[in-house]
Every structure is written in C-alpha cells, then in structure tokens.
Design a protein around this motif. Structure first.
Motif, PDB file in Angstrom:
ATOM      1  N   ILE A  34      30.317  44.552  50.351  1.00 47.02           N
ATOM      2  CA  ILE A  34      30.311  45.940  50.818  1.00 47.02           C
ATOM      3  C   ILE A  34      29.656  46.031  52.186  1.00 47.02           C
ATOM      4  O   ILE A  34      30.181  46.657  53.101  1.00 47.02           O
ATOM      5  CB  ILE A  34      29.614  46.869  49.796  1.00 47.02           C
ATOM      6  N   TYR A  35      28.502  45.375  52.358  1.00 48.48           N
ATOM      7  CA  TYR A  35      27.815  45.376  53.643  1.00 48.48           C
ATOM      8  C   TYR A  35      28.729  44.815  54.737  1.00 48.48           C
ATOM      9  O   TYR A  35      28.905  45.415  55.798  1.00 48.48           O
ATOM     10  CB  TYR A  35      26.512  44.573  53.586  1.00 48.48           C
ATOM     11  N   GLY A  37      31.929  44.494  54.819  1.00 51.14           N
ATOM     12  CA  GLY A  37      33.080  45.361  55.050  1.00 51.14           C
ATOM     13  C   GLY A  37      32.723  46.607  55.844  1.00 51.14           C
ATOM     14  O   GLY A  37      33.446  46.997  56.769  1.00 51.14           O
ATOM     15  N   LEU A  38      31.607  47.224  55.525  1.00 51.56           N
ATOM     16  CA  LEU A  38      31.193  48.438  56.229  1.00 51.56           C
ATOM     17  C   LEU A  38      30.840  48.171  57.684  1.00 51.56           C
ATOM     18  O   LEU A  38      31.099  48.987  58.560  1.00 51.56           O
ATOM     19  CB  LEU A  38      29.987  49.081  55.535  1.00 51.56           C
ATOM     20  N   THR A  39      30.231  47.036  57.952  1.00 50.37           N
ATOM     21  CA  THR A  39      29.757  46.745  59.303  1.00 50.37           C
ATOM     22  C   THR A  39      30.744  45.919  60.113  1.00 50.37           C
ATOM     23  O   THR A  39      30.542  45.728  61.308  1.00 50.37           O
ATOM     24  CB  THR A  39      28.418  45.992  59.248  1.00 50.37           C
ATOM     25  N   ASP A  40      31.784  45.403  59.478  1.00 53.67           N
ATOM     26  CA  ASP A  40      32.746  44.520  60.128  1.00 53.67           C
ATOM     27  C   ASP A  40      32.040  43.305  60.729  1.00 53.67           C
ATOM     28  O   ASP A  40      32.390  42.812  61.785  1.00 53.67           O
ATOM     29  CB  ASP A  40      33.552  45.277  61.190  1.00 53.67           C
TER      30      ASP A  40
END
Length: 158
Positions: A34-35, A37-40
């Motif tokens: 999740i981290y 993915g959210l931050t790319d």
C-alpha cells in the motif's frame, strides 16, 4: 460525520510529564505494498530480494517514512490522541527494519508547554532483538476543546 460524537485525545491539562504510551506494530506485506503504491516509490531496496541480497542490508528493508507513519499513528490515536498535530520531528533510524519484523514503540512526555498547548515527546522503537531501530523527539499540539456549536449558532440571540 456531523452528529457522530468522537472522543478527542487528552487535552493539555490532562497530560503530565512522564506519561507514556507503548505499542507494538508488525510490518506486513500488505502495508508495504500500500505504501509503495500510494507513493509510487520504486526503490528496489524495499521490495526486490535479488537486488537487496547484493547490498550490505542482505534483504529488503522497510522505508523509513513508513516507520514514521507508525509513529504518527500512535500520536494521532493515543498520546495525546485524536485532535493532536505534530509540528516538529527529529527521528533517527540507526538499524534497518526488515519485512515481517515486529516493532515495539515507547512514547514518553518529556515536557509540556501549557501556554503554547505543546507537548514534547520522546520516542524509541526496538525490534524483537531489542535493537534500537528508531529514536527521536516530537513536538505535538495537544487537542483543543472545540467551541460549542450551540454558542456559535445562537450567537445572534444573546
């Protein structure tokens, strides 16, 4: 959201120097993904075992900003709690944290500035081997007691 009562954290007059909060957090694949993915964030050190195995770390590590999120969550939800806001932070990460580790976090109030509604917290994080993986200090604005909606909505009638 309106009409639903939510409990605020401890206000400045409910806090004392020496108060502590302890918690444990487990680093799970789901949270890492999740981290990332959210931050790319595509740093191979965080996810690629073949790359990480050829570094001094030997295996993928947890991003330090994700560890910071664990600190922020504990402050926002427990000490001082909901309604608080971090205004300053100085965190060190002397030892890497690896996937699937369980961390133990200890927060302690070092000082209170009632005039500024500010709490000075010390944080220390250790892994299962009791190695210090993070340490630092935070300045946190304690929750404010909100003004009554009745006093605002009826101010024309006083």
């Amino acid at each position: 959201m309106l009409g639903k009562k939510r409990k605020l954290g401890k206000k400045i007059d409910e806090l004392n120097v020496g108060d502590t909060y302890e918690t444990s957090c487990e680093v799970k694949d789901k949270d890492l993904l999740i981290y990332l993915g959210l931050t790319d964030d595509a740093n191979p050190l965080y996810l690629q075992h073949d790359y990480a195995s050829r570094t001094p770390f030997e295996r993928p590590i947890v991003p330090s900003i994700m560890l910071q999120g664990m600190i922020t969550s504990a402050v926002s939800m427990h000490l001082p709690g909901p309604g608080s806001h971090i205004t300053y932070q100085e965190i060190q990460y002397p030892v890497p944290v690896y996937h699937y580790e369980t961390l133990h976090l200890l927060f302690k109030i070092e000082a209170i500035d009632e005039e500024e509604n500010l709490v000075h917290l010390q944080v220390k994080g250790t892994n299962a081997s009791d190695e210090e993986v993070m340490s630092g200090k935070l300045h946190v604005i304690a929750p404010y007691e909100p003004d009554s909606l009745n006093s605002i909505s009826l101010e024309n009638f006083y």
